[in-house]
Write an enzyme that holds these catalytic residues in place. Structure first.
Site, short mmCIF file in Angstrom:
data_model
loop_
_atom_site.label_atom_id
_atom_site.label_comp_id
_atom_site.label_asym_id
_atom_site.label_seq_id
_atom_site.Cartn_x
_atom_site.Cartn_y
_atom_site.Cartn_z
N GLY A 47 52.62 61.86 38.31
CA GLY A 47 53.25 60.55 38.20
C GLY A 47 54.44 60.32 39.12
CD GLU A 102 58.67 63.93 35.01
OE1 GLU A 102 57.97 63.06 35.57
OE2 GLU A 102 58.20 64.73 34.19
CG ASP A 103 56.20 59.54 36.04
OD1 ASP A 103 56.67 60.52 35.44
OD2 ASP A 103 55.01 59.18 35.91
CG ASP A 106 56.88 58.93 26.40
OD1 ASP A 106 57.46 58.43 25.44
OD2 ASP A 106 55.70 58.65 26.69
CE LYS A 134 57.36 54.03 26.67
NZ LYS A 134 55.92 54.22 26.33
CG PHE A 155 50.19 52.44 27.41
CD1 PHE A 155 50.18 52.77 28.76
CD2 PHE A 155 49.54 53.28 26.52
CE1 PHE A 155 49.54 53.92 29.22
CE2 PHE A 155 48.89 54.42 26.96
CZ PHE A 155 48.89 54.73 28.32
CB VAL A 156 55.42 51.47 30.86
CG1 VAL A 156 55.93 51.10 32.23
CG2 VAL A 156 56.23 50.75 29.78
CG ASP A 162 48.00 58.19 34.19
OD1 ASP A 162 49.12 58.59 33.80
OD2 ASP A 162 46.93 58.70 33.80
NE ARG A 168 48.05 59.28 38.28
CZ ARG A 168 48.69 59.90 37.30
NH1 ARG A 168 49.97 59.67 37.09
NH2 ARG A 168 48.08 60.76 36.51
C1 PRP Z 1 54.06 62.15 32.05
C2 PRP Z 1 55.26 61.92 32.94
C3 PRP Z 1 56.19 63.03 32.56
C4 PRP Z 1 55.86 63.27 31.12
C5 PRP Z 1 56.90 62.64 30.25
O1 PRP Z 1 53.23 63.07 32.66
O2 PRP Z 1 54.92 61.96 34.29
O3 PRP Z 1 55.94 64.19 33.32
O4 PRP Z 1 54.59 62.68 30.85
O5 PRP Z 1 56.59 62.80 28.91
P1 PRP Z 1 57.54 63.52 27.90
O6 PRP Z 1 58.94 63.04 28.11
O7 PRP Z 1 56.99 63.07 26.55
O8 PRP Z 1 57.42 65.00 28.08
P2 PRP Z 1 51.69 63.25 32.28
O9 PRP Z 1 51.55 64.50 31.46
O10 PRP Z 1 51.17 61.99 31.68
O11 PRP Z 1 51.04 63.55 33.67
P3 PRP Z 1 51.01 62.66 34.99
O12 PRP Z 1 52.39 62.66 35.56
O13 PRP Z 1 50.02 63.36 35.84
O14 PRP Z 1 50.57 61.27 34.59
#
Ligand code: PRP
Length: 190
Positions: A47, A102-103, A106, A134, A155-156, A162, A168
């Site tokens: 991400g 990081e993107d 969460d 978030k 859901f963003v 994604d 993405r």
């Molecule tokens: C997403 C996002 C962070 C993580 C955040 O990755 O890129 O790495 O989740 O979530 P958290 O704060 O609850 O730990 P994901 O596992 O969806 O993989 P991606 O980046 O390949 O989409």
């Protein structure tokens, strides 16, 4: 103006121009804070690649770039925070100024794990840049030193984020229509 995936989106939270302005601000702040130093940028696959690509070009001090991939810790109901490195750093960060990119934060579990993982490698410092946070979903306290925007509990997608690997490449940050991710018989449309 036509927005990509328009029919799947409930609302646009941040436009491409708003994102660009915010990334420029973050890059300027980072460049000031690290003046005279170089930065080991560590992007988290997948991400963060979009934010990383923009942010690094908004930074005016020297940078090295490395990427890590973290396994998901399972379902969203999980509270364990168990994470695993699927792709490790290619280069040592010992004595380096690490900036994790990081993107989205969460639950915060991924970043919590990564910050500890980096600190154990004897860097000069570890900080965090995240495009989105978030707060309603945070389960652990994570310090984000450079934050783009806070987002509501929806859901963003877009700007690297994604749903089922889609969206993405959406240049803005948007909320996905609930029927796209909730409906059992409603696969996303192009
Ligand atoms: C997403 C996002 C962070 C993580 C955040 O990755 O890129 O790495 O989740 O979530 P958290 O704060 O609850 O730990 P994901 O596992 O969806 O993989 P991606 O980046 O390949 O989409």
């Amino acid at each position: 103006m036509t927005v990509m995936y328009q029919d799947d989106l409930k609302t646009v939270l941040y436009t491409e121009a708003e994102i660009a302005a915010r990334v420029a601000e973050l890059g300027a702040r980072i460049s000031r804070d690290y003046e005279g130093k170089s930065i080991a940028l560590v992007g988290v696959l997948n991400g963060a690649v979009v934010f990383l690509a923009d942010l690094m070009r908004a930074i005016t001090v020297p940078v090295h770039v490395d990427m890590v991939a973290i396994s998901s810790y399972g379902s969203y109901s999980s509270t364990s925070g168990v994470a695993r490195i699927m792709k490790d750093l290619d280069n040592s960060v010992e004595s380096q100024h690490v900036l994790i990119v990081e993107d989205i934060v969460d639950t915060g579990l991924t970043l919590n794990y990564l910050v500890d993982y980096m600190r154990a490698r004897n860097p000069a410092s570890v900080k965090v840049a995240a495009m989105l946070s978030k707060p309603s979903q945070h389960r652990v306290k994570v310090q984000v030193d450079y934050l783009g925007f806070e987002v509501p509990d929806e859901f963003v997608v877009g700007y690297g984020l994604d749903f089922a690997q889609r969206y993405r490449n959406l240049p803005c940050i948007a909320v996905l229509k609930p029927e796209i991710y909730a409906g059992p018989d409603t696969p996303p449309t192009l």
